[in-house]
Design a protein around this motif. Structure first.
Motif, PDB file in Angstrom:
ATOM      1  N   GLN A 154      46.417 -34.359 -27.582  1.00 17.31           N
ATOM      2  CA  GLN A 154      46.948 -35.118 -26.445  1.00 17.31           C
ATOM      3  C   GLN A 154      45.886 -36.013 -25.831  1.00 17.31           C
ATOM      4  OE1 GLN A 154      50.102 -35.435 -25.604  1.00 17.31           O
ATOM      5  NE2 GLN A 154      50.623 -34.032 -27.291  1.00 17.31           N
ATOM      6  N   ASP A 182      48.055 -41.920 -36.049  1.00 15.82           N
ATOM      7  CA  ASP A 182      47.938 -42.615 -34.764  1.00 15.82           C
ATOM      8  C   ASP A 182      46.733 -43.561 -34.753  1.00 15.82           C
ATOM      9  OD1 ASP A 182      50.165 -41.354 -33.741  1.00 15.82           O
ATOM     10  OD2 ASP A 182      49.033 -39.726 -32.825  1.00 15.82           O
ATOM     11  N   VAL A 223      45.658 -39.050 -28.026  1.00 16.93           N
ATOM     12  CA  VAL A 223      46.821 -39.917 -27.799  1.00 16.93           C
ATOM     13  C   VAL A 223      46.635 -40.742 -26.526  1.00 16.93           C
ATOM     14  CG1 VAL A 223      49.284 -39.942 -27.232  1.00 16.93           C
ATOM     15  CG2 VAL A 223      48.445 -38.455 -29.064  1.00 16.93           C
ATOM     16  N   GLN A 224      46.169 -40.103 -25.476  1.00 10.72           N
ATOM     17  CA  GLN A 224      45.966 -40.806 -24.210  1.00 10.72           C
ATOM     18  C   GLN A 224      44.864 -41.853 -24.323  1.00 10.72           C
ATOM     19  OE1 GLN A 224      47.966 -40.600 -21.564  1.00 10.72           O
ATOM     20  NE2 GLN A 224      49.177 -39.168 -22.833  1.00 10.72           N
ATOM     21  N   GLU A 225      43.823 -41.543 -25.069  1.00 13.54           N
ATOM     22  CA  GLU A 225      42.732 -42.516 -25.251  1.00 13.54           C
ATOM     23  C   GLU A 225      43.212 -43.716 -26.067  1.00 13.54           C
ATOM     24  OE1 GLU A 225      38.730 -39.740 -24.962  1.00 13.54           O
ATOM     25  OE2 GLU A 225      39.627 -40.114 -26.922  1.00 13.54           O
ATOM     26  N   LEU A 226      44.057 -43.482 -27.052  1.00 14.21           N
ATOM     27  CA  LEU A 226      44.597 -44.597 -27.826  1.00 14.21           C
ATOM     28  C   LEU A 226      45.501 -45.469 -26.968  1.00 14.21           C
ATOM     29  CD1 LEU A 226      45.396 -42.848 -31.235  1.00 14.21           C
ATOM     30  CD2 LEU A 226      43.558 -44.469 -30.747  1.00 14.21           C
ATOM     31  N   LYS A 227      46.280 -44.819 -26.090  1.00 14.04           N
ATOM     32  CA  LYS A 227      47.138 -45.590 -25.186  1.00 14.04           C
ATOM     33  C   LYS A 227      46.309 -46.454 -24.246  1.00 14.04           C
ATOM     34  CE  LYS A 227      51.206 -42.573 -25.076  1.00 14.04           C
ATOM     35  NZ  LYS A 227      52.051 -41.683 -24.219  1.00 14.04           N
ATOM     36  N   ALA A 228      45.102 -45.964 -23.921  1.00 17.48           N
ATOM     37  CA  ALA A 228      44.202 -46.698 -23.031  1.00 17.48           C
ATOM     38  C   ALA A 228      43.294 -47.656 -23.809  1.00 17.48           C
ATOM     39  CB  ALA A 228      43.353 -45.716 -22.229  1.00 17.48           C
ATOM     40  N   ASN A 229      43.609 -47.863 -25.106  1.00 18.52           N
ATOM     41  CA  ASN A 229      42.829 -48.752 -25.975  1.00 18.52           C
ATOM     42  C   ASN A 229      41.380 -48.305 -26.133  1.00 18.52           C
ATOM     43  OD1 ASN A 229      44.991 -50.590 -26.489  1.00 18.52           O
ATOM     44  ND2 ASN A 229      44.671 -51.477 -24.452  1.00 18.52           N
ATOM     45  N   ALA A 271      46.493 -47.727 -34.529  1.00 17.14           N
ATOM     46  CA  ALA A 271      45.671 -48.424 -33.538  1.00 17.14           C
ATOM     47  C   ALA A 271      44.689 -49.381 -34.218  1.00 17.14           C
ATOM     48  CB  ALA A 271      44.920 -47.402 -32.680  1.00 17.14           C
TER      49      ALA A 271
END
Length: 210
Positions: A60, A93, A63-69, A97
């Motif tokens: 998780q 994932d 995932v959050q770090e990828l969402k934050a680029n 990215a």
């Protein structure tokens, strides 16, 4: 009760007591081993649950770090998930990215390194890697990757590679096989029919109710 019966019962009781005295250590040891086995079973189960929860939390975070680029930070945590059920998922994932960031070759390397025996995830990894290989002009490698696959998506991707190689007859065959495995209401069916048409084929007409 007859005297003989009483003597028989007494003799049997003595035999039981003697047997218990002679085998007491063995009985205690057996019970101890049984209890240890039960404890070990539950301890191992608890440990596995704890490791799965830890891996889930780590996934998780990625995932959050990828969402934050934060691609670099996410990549740094891949090693922590290497031997877990999330290893292939995080590879998918991160590859996405990387592709979004214009790093196709990095995405190919990420998916090539992804290892999983999960029957649900492994085909997805292979299909996405094959698509990237086709995009990179490595059509034969993509075909080799999917040679043993027999699902609709794999046949479609195989058709894409064959079409790119100019082998339209084989591409049509692959697209037809893919269509044969798809439900008539499948959302990807329309695109697949267009690919078949482009390869010189004719999409099969839907069956009509008699």
């Amino acid at each position: 009760m007859a005297i003989d019966d009483l003597l028989d019962e007494h003799e049997q009781s003595e035999r039981v007591r003697k047997w218990l005295r002679e085998n007491a250590l063995g009985l205690i040891g057996g019970v101890g081993l049984g209890l240890a086995a039960v404890y070990g079973y539950f301890w191992w189960g608890d440990r596995q649950d704890a490791e799965r929860l830890k891996a889930s939390d780590q996934y998780q975070v990625v995932v959050q770090e990828l969402k934050a680029n934060k691609l670099k930070e996410a990549q740094g945590k891949v090693g922590e998930l290497k031997d877990t059920a999330f290893a292939a998922l995080v590879a998918l994932d991160i590859a996405k990215a990387q592709l979004d960031a214009g790093k196709r070759d990095d995405a190919i390397a990420t998916l090539r390194a992804a290892k999983t025996t999960d029957s649900m995830v492994a085909p997805i990894v292979q299909q996405r890697l094959a698509r990237l290989l086709i995009d990179a002009g490595k059509h034969e490698e993509a075909l080799g990757l999917l040679k043993a696959a027999d699902d609709a998506t794999s046949h479609e991707v195989r058709g894409d590679a064959l079409f790119a190689l100019g082998r339209k007859d084989q591409a049509r065959d692959a697209y037809n096989k893919a269509l044969g495995l798809l439900d008539v209401a499948a959302p990807q069916r329309r695109l697949l029919e267009l690919k078949l048409t482009q390869a010189g084929g004719t999409p099969p007409k839907p069956a009509t109710a008699s």
